[in-house]
Scaffold this active site. Structure first.
Site, PDB file in Angstrom:
ATOM      1  N   GLY A 230      -4.469  13.629  -8.780  1.00  0.00           N
ATOM      2  CA  GLY A 230      -4.383  14.523  -7.631  1.00  0.00           C
ATOM      3  C   GLY A 230      -5.339  15.692  -7.611  1.00  0.00           C
ATOM      4  N   PRO A 266      -6.061  11.206 -13.487  1.00  0.00           N
ATOM      5  CA  PRO A 266      -7.009  11.559 -12.435  1.00  0.00           C
ATOM      6  C   PRO A 266      -7.935  10.402 -12.085  1.00  0.00           C
ATOM      7  CG  PRO A 266      -7.648  12.572 -14.510  1.00  0.00           C
ATOM      8  CD  PRO A 266      -6.446  11.742 -14.800  1.00  0.00           C
ATOM      9  N   GLY A 267      -8.234  10.261 -10.827  1.00  0.00           N
ATOM     10  CA  GLY A 267      -9.189   9.244 -10.397  1.00  0.00           C
ATOM     11  C   GLY A 267     -10.366   9.915  -9.714  1.00  0.00           C
ATOM     12  N   ARG A 268     -10.051  10.532  -8.579  1.00  0.00           N
ATOM     13  CA  ARG A 268     -11.075  11.177  -7.763  1.00  0.00           C
ATOM     14  C   ARG A 268     -11.905  12.198  -8.559  1.00  0.00           C
ATOM     15  NH1 ARG A 268     -10.287  11.960  -2.180  1.00  0.00           N
ATOM     16  NH2 ARG A 268      -8.056  11.661  -2.550  1.00  0.00           N
ATOM     17  N   ARG A 304     -13.269   6.127   4.321  1.00  0.00           N
ATOM     18  CA  ARG A 304     -12.593   7.435   4.331  1.00  0.00           C
ATOM     19  C   ARG A 304     -12.769   8.233   5.621  1.00  0.00           C
ATOM     20  NH1 ARG A 304     -13.058  11.211   1.202  1.00  0.00           N
ATOM     21  NH2 ARG A 304     -10.858  11.457   0.731  1.00  0.00           N
ATOM     22  N   TYR A 308      -9.117   8.536   7.072  1.00  0.00           N
ATOM     23  CA  TYR A 308      -8.463   9.823   6.743  1.00  0.00           C
ATOM     24  C   TYR A 308      -9.120  11.001   7.438  1.00  0.00           C
ATOM     25  CZ  TYR A 308      -7.276   7.039   2.590  1.00  0.00           C
ATOM     26  OH  TYR A 308      -6.867   6.063   1.725  1.00  0.00           O
ATOM     27  N   CYS A 333     -18.398  -3.678  14.624  1.00  0.00           N
ATOM     28  CA  CYS A 333     -17.995  -3.728  16.030  1.00  0.00           C
ATOM     29  C   CYS A 333     -16.633  -3.076  16.239  1.00  0.00           C
ATOM     30  CB  CYS A 333     -17.987  -5.172  16.517  1.00  0.00           C
ATOM     31  SG  CYS A 333     -19.585  -5.928  16.276  1.00  0.00           S
ATOM     32  N   GLU A 334     -16.574  -1.783  16.057  1.00  0.00           N
ATOM     33  CA  GLU A 334     -15.355  -0.979  16.214  1.00  0.00           C
ATOM     34  C   GLU A 334     -15.809   0.415  16.614  1.00  0.00           C
ATOM     35  OE1 GLU A 334     -11.954  -1.359  15.319  1.00  0.00           O
ATOM     36  OE2 GLU A 334     -12.064  -3.380  14.497  1.00  0.00           O
TER      37      GLU A 334
END
Ligand code: LLP
Length: 411
Positions: A230, A266-268, A304, A308, A333-334
């Site tokens: 986190g 932790p990752g991020r 992301r 988000y 195509c969005e």
């Protein structure tokens, strides 16, 4: 523009675009800082593989002494494949299957973080069948107030799907202690990602502390307190890298009081700032008062921004004197396929190389092959050297699992 000592343009020319580029130096530096911040208590860092499960990054972190946190059989496989020992691995996740639990037990990993009573009972049964005792961490939802940049990345508030609801925790601990094939070796929480304050850690650990005494009173052989991941990172729109000293002041005394080894996931914090996404500008186009920069990366590479509403700083690798207010979009195509909206930045022109920053975490791992776009390459840079650590996918990879001659069966 350089990635460590290597020209970004050189990497783009040799590896092609889009490509993710990761800096070994950033990972080393961040690992050492975090490890030092926790030096006051017995601890272990279990890198959260979900942020970036690239083999190059895993090898680097393993060599630095890190363990890992995995959330699926696939991640468990990757961790073992990258050379982590079973005792370097903890396994979390809200929906583990019987097969995944069984694989974790067979591998003999350090701890399985269980998120519900039903999962606990299933694990006890499987462990009994295997004739082993499952080392269990109980993931508690501490139900604290959590502020994150987006509601999708908060996890530890009341009503979230993760963890054992706080009011049920004492009862589930009692059940767990009574089971024959389970040993309650840890208590665990993860309150959210990109946390805007350390208060959720403080409140969450306080709640784990009171549960820890209850668990010990019942005879649980508690060894670990796992406070999840986190830690935030600076993406460039006002948020800052974490003040590790302030974090340490919150975490260390609380954990010391519990008297268990501290685990963090932790990752991020490790992966995000180590990585950029390189993309080539294909076209410029104006439409309905908007000015578009169309490039060869989009939501398929970096989800992301569209998922988000996340901010990623974008610049050109070369020098562009002029500035423009643009939408940076991809080829998918969005209408939701964008990397930045209404962004004031350099006046990027076709052929320019775009550098999309802080893209090392939750970038490649969340990429998809939508529109049958083959996945990007991943490159590692270490000082003056660089290497492609994951090859770009080929068109053949897109159809590799399809059966030309399906095996039709009668109902
Ligand atoms: N431990 C658990 C149990 C988790 O669920 C997570 C992240 C972590 C550790 C690592 O959290 P970190 O240190 O990276 O914040 N895709 C989103 C982030 C989702 C995080 C999911 N869980 C994003 O791109 O922002």
């Amino acid at each position: 523009m350089h990635c460590e000592e290597v020209l970004a343009e050189r990497i783009a020319r040799e590896a092609g675009t889009p490509a993710f580029v990761y800096s070994a130096a950033v990972i080393r530096d961040r690992y050492r800082k975090l490890d030092a911040a926790l030096a006051g208590v017995p601890h272990r860092i279990h890198y959260s593989l979900k942020a970036n499960s690239n083999r190059g990054i895993l090898t680097l972190l393993r060599e630095l002494g890190s363990g890992v946190d995995v959330v699926s059989g696939g991640e468990l496989f990757r961790a073992l494949h990258a050379g982590f020992g079973a005792q370097d691995i903890i396994f979390g996740g809200v929906g583990k299957t019987a097969k995944e639990l069984s694989e974790a037990l067979q591998a003999g990993i350090k701890m399985i973080n269980v998120e519900s009573e039903a999962e606990l009972l299933l694990l006890d049964r499987i462990a009994g069948e295997q004739g082993v005792q499952a080392p269990v961490g109980l993931r508690i939802n501490p139900e604290v107030a959590v502020a994150t940049r987006h509601e999708y990345i908060a996890t530890g508030a009341k009503g979230h799907k993760f963890g054992i609801p706080y009011e049920e925790a004492a009862a589930v601990i009692a059940t767990a202690v009574s089971l024959r094939h389970v040993a309650v070796v840890g208590l665990d929480m993860h309150v959210g990602s990109q946390l805007q304050s350390f208060e959720p850690y403080r409140h969450g650990i306080e709640r784990l502390a009171s549960l820890a005494s209850q668990a010990r009173a019942l005879g649980a052989p508690l060894k670990y307190v796992d406070i999840g991941g986190g830690l935030p990172v600076a993406y460039g729109d006002g948020d800052a890298d974490p003040d590790l000293e302030a974090w340490q002041r919150v975490v260390i005394p609380a954990v010391r009081e519990i008297g268990a080894e501290l685990l963090v996931e932790p990752g991020r914090f490790f992966a995000a700032a180590s990585g950029v996404l390189l993309a080539r500008v294909l076209y410029r186009k104006k439409s309905g008062g908007k000015d578009y920069v169309i490039c060869d990366a989009g939501m398929t590479e970096l989800l992301r921004p569209s998922h988000y509403d996340a901010y990623h700083f974008i610049e050109t690798a070369g020098d562009r004197a002029g500035r423009a207010r643009v939408d940076v979009v991809g080829p998918v195509c969005e209408s939701g396929d964008f990397l930045a909206l209404d962004r004031e930045m350099e006046d990027a022109q076709p052929g320019d190389l775009l550098v999309i920053h802080t893209a090392g975490a939750y970038g490649y791992v969340m990429s998809s092959t939508y529109n049958s776009r083959a996945r990007a390459a991943e490159v590692m840079v270490d000082g003056h050297r660089f290497a492609v650590v994951t090859a770009r996918e080929h068109y053949e990879d897109l159809v590799r699992l399809e059966h030309e001659d399906p095996d039709w069966r009668d109902a």
